[in-house]
Design an enzyme around this catalytic site. Structure first.
Site, mmCIF file in Angstrom:
data_model
loop_
_atom_site.group_PDB
_atom_site.id
_atom_site.type_symbol
_atom_site.label_atom_id
_atom_site.label_comp_id
_atom_site.label_asym_id
_atom_site.label_seq_id
_atom_site.Cartn_x
_atom_site.Cartn_y
_atom_site.Cartn_z
ATOM 1 N N LYS A 130 8.975 -4.093 3.425
ATOM 2 C CA LYS A 130 9.881 -3.710 2.345
ATOM 3 C C LYS A 130 9.228 -4.192 1.054
ATOM 4 C CE LYS A 130 14.126 -3.734 5.090
ATOM 5 N NZ LYS A 130 15.472 -4.321 5.317
ATOM 6 N N ASP A 145 22.034 -8.042 11.011
ATOM 7 C CA ASP A 145 20.928 -7.295 11.589
ATOM 8 C C ASP A 145 19.702 -8.208 11.667
ATOM 9 O OD1 ASP A 145 20.192 -7.414 8.915
ATOM 10 O OD2 ASP A 145 19.402 -5.379 8.861
ATOM 11 N N SER A 173 13.323 -5.001 10.594
ATOM 12 C CA SER A 173 14.769 -4.854 10.397
ATOM 13 C C SER A 173 15.502 -4.748 11.728
ATOM 14 C CB SER A 173 15.056 -3.662 9.488
ATOM 15 O OG SER A 173 16.414 -3.593 9.154
ATOM 16 N N HIS A 174 16.171 -3.613 11.955
ATOM 17 C CA HIS A 174 16.989 -3.434 13.166
ATOM 18 C C HIS A 174 16.245 -2.667 14.257
ATOM 19 C CE1 HIS A 174 17.451 0.255 10.834
ATOM 20 N NE2 HIS A 174 17.672 0.872 11.983
ATOM 21 N N ARG A 202 7.138 1.442 7.930
ATOM 22 C CA ARG A 202 7.625 0.921 9.209
ATOM 23 C C ARG A 202 7.070 1.745 10.367
ATOM 24 N NH1 ARG A 202 13.979 -0.093 9.610
ATOM 25 N NH2 ARG A 202 13.505 -0.707 7.467
ATOM 26 N N ASP A 239 19.748 -8.625 5.857
ATOM 27 C CA ASP A 239 20.169 -8.035 4.593
ATOM 28 C C ASP A 239 21.459 -7.221 4.717
ATOM 29 O OD1 ASP A 239 19.110 -5.860 5.930
ATOM 30 O OD2 ASP A 239 17.558 -5.408 4.448
ATOM 31 N N ARG A 240 22.032 -7.172 5.916
ATOM 32 C CA ARG A 240 23.330 -6.510 6.079
ATOM 33 C C ARG A 240 24.154 -7.208 7.154
ATOM 34 N NH1 ARG A 240 22.991 -1.952 10.039
ATOM 35 N NH2 ARG A 240 20.944 -2.061 11.014
ATOM 36 N N HIS A 255 24.593 -2.616 4.350
ATOM 37 C CA HIS A 255 23.951 -3.132 3.133
ATOM 38 C C HIS A 255 24.985 -3.144 2.006
ATOM 39 C CE1 HIS A 255 19.684 -2.950 4.428
ATOM 40 N NE2 HIS A 255 20.071 -1.908 5.150
ATOM 41 N N ASP A 268 16.980 -8.748 10.003
ATOM 42 C CA ASP A 268 16.405 -9.463 8.859
ATOM 43 C C ASP A 268 17.451 -9.991 7.892
ATOM 44 O OD1 ASP A 268 16.939 -6.787 8.064
ATOM 45 O OD2 ASP A 268 15.527 -6.945 6.402
#
Length: 463
Positions: free
Chosen positions: A111, A238, A101-102, A14, A242-243, A325, A240
């Site tokens: 990822k 978030d 992501s965030h 990232r 995933d949480r 997550h 993407d």
């Protein structure tokens, strides 16, 4: 070309697009992965989030893999959990999600799961060193295949079959203009909920607020909407998907460790002696609830890759970390999925006639801080700082845990300081049985931090 070493993080790749994560570096990463995993992963699933740079990165990644002998299944613009779902559903070993992501809109990343597991730590570093040593082989051995597959409806169908809703209530959803919005809205509406959607259109500029629900400031619009629209619950994602974090009907933030208390109790009510994993940032009340309900608590370092590895090692039924997550491995696939986590919470709420605030009020109460982010001047410095802190900090009478940073546990509270693996900061959290003790433990940590670097700036609101 110059390859930025700092983009190779502890559990993903990232960095700032073009400045750190260039298209040339993406080509080399794909070529390196093709060399490092030459036989067991002939097909790779690729997905991308809604950032402006994600399509270019995804195309570059795909082209490089095809040139280096890999077949590609492109699932398009989807939340990260749908990429993980695709890997399971299509029975493939490897997948890569293009996502920042965030992080701020100028960031992006990868990822990576190869050979049936998520790459992390030394495996991520190995990609960097492979590239700079330039030991590539020509792997192209014939025609490679590329196909596009849309699994959205199949993913939603499987969630709906998996979730048992009794009472259909009113909810609010804030996706922060991230990629999870459209699929989350469709999923929850098909489950029968009255959905008030907030920033659920995909916009890579994130014009309304930062796509990071760990920061309470980013939850304020959702809190106001839940109160104004008299919703039973609010769900925030978030960037993407995933949480997620939860807001109760009164507008209180339900952090992931408190969610885990409910999820753990529900799972253990059906199957005792199940293992449940949580990260070092979670409440001390969580392992107690797990034990009280007949489960086995396991503390783990923060990071989705580390937790997935621990799930694989222990066959835990549930895992989660404070950032949101959460991994269900009882009747789902064991990957972090914010949309599915929201559905599991809705399942619990729908089976109870009480307001959501009363359901959460049955859980142990304590005084906690949110994640306190203490910025450092340059990425990587936070890890050097933590080495000094771990070696020099003194907390008399505390049990010291150093699996990820330093967690000092007292009889009436605990504090944690760890280095972020995604941004240039130190992350701190404190929990105590009283407000007074919370302040005391927090001040102890601040004093130890200042001993190492008197110039370090503590956020004003957390002093």
């Amino acid at each position: 070309m110059k390859l930025a070493k700092n983009i190779f993080k502890a559990y993903d790749i990232r960095g700032i697009y073009e400045e750190e994560l260039s298209l040339d570096s993406v080509k080399l990463i794909a070529k390196a992965l093709s060399n490092l995993f030459p036989e067991n992963n002939d097909t790779i699933i690729i997905g991308r989030d809604g950032r402006h740079s994600s399509l270019k990165i995804s195309k570059t990644l795909i082209e490089s893999f095809l040139k280096n002998g890999k077949n590609i299944i492109d699932v398009g613009q989807v939340p990260t959990p749908l990429v993980y779902f695709a890997r399971n559903y299509l029975k493939q070993n490897s997948c890569i999600m293009v996502t920042g992501s965030h992080n701020p809109k100028n960031y992006n990343g990868l990822k990576i799961s190869m050979d049936g597991h998520t790459l992390h730590g030394q495996e991520i570093e190995e990609i960097y060193y492979f590239i700079i040593k330039n030991k590539y082989k020509n792997l192209h051995s014939g025609k490679t295949l590329y196909k596009e597959i849309n699994l959205k409806n199949i993913y939603i169908d499987q969630i709906i079959k998996n979730i048992d809703i009794i009472n259909k209530k009113k909810i609010a959803v804030d996706a922060g203009n991230g990629v999870a919005g459209p699929i989350a809205i469709e999923t929850y509406k098909r489950l029968g909920f009255d959905v008030v959607d907030l920033y659920c259109d995909i916009d890579g500029d994130f014009p309304n607020h930062h796509p990071n629900p760990s920061d309470p400031r980013n939850l304020q619009d959702l809190i106001n909407t839940v109160r104004k629209s008299k919703c039973d619950i609010g769900i925030a994602f978030d960037g993407d998907g995933d949480r997620c974090l939860i807001i109760d009907n009164l507008g209180n933030i339900i952090w992931a460790d408190k969610q885990m208390m409910l999820f753990a109790s529900e799972i253990l009510s059906k199957n005792k002696r199940r293992k449940i994993i949580f990260d070092v940032k979670c409440s001390a009340n969580l392992p107690k609830i797990i034990e009280d309900n007949g489960g086995i608590p396991i503390m783990c370092r923060t990071g989705h890759s580390f937790i997935k590895k621990k799930i694989s090692e222990t066959n835990a039924s549930l895992a989660g970390e404070m950032s949101g997550h959460i991994f269900f491995n009882d009747k789902w696939y064991g990957f972090d999925d914010g949309i599915y986590t929201g559905a599991r919470m809705l399942e619990i709420i729908s089976k109870n006639n009480n307001p959501s605030c009363e359901i959460f009020n049955t859980l142990p109460k304590s005084f906690v801080t949110p994640e306190i982010n203490i910025m450092v001047n340059k990425d990587g410095i936070q890890h050097d700082f933590m080495k000094k802190f771990t070696n020099s900090a003194q907390f008399d009478g505390a049990k010291i845990i150093t699996i990820d940073g330093l967690r000092a546990e007292f009889d009436d509270g605990w504090g944690l300081l760890r280095a972020s693996n995604t941004t240039s900061c130190l992350v701190m959290r404190v929990e105590a049985k009283s407000k007074k003790r919370l302040i005391e433990i927090k001040d102890k940590f601040f004093q130890q931090i200042k001993k190492i670097d008197p110039k370090i700036e503590i956020p004003n609101e957390e002093k």
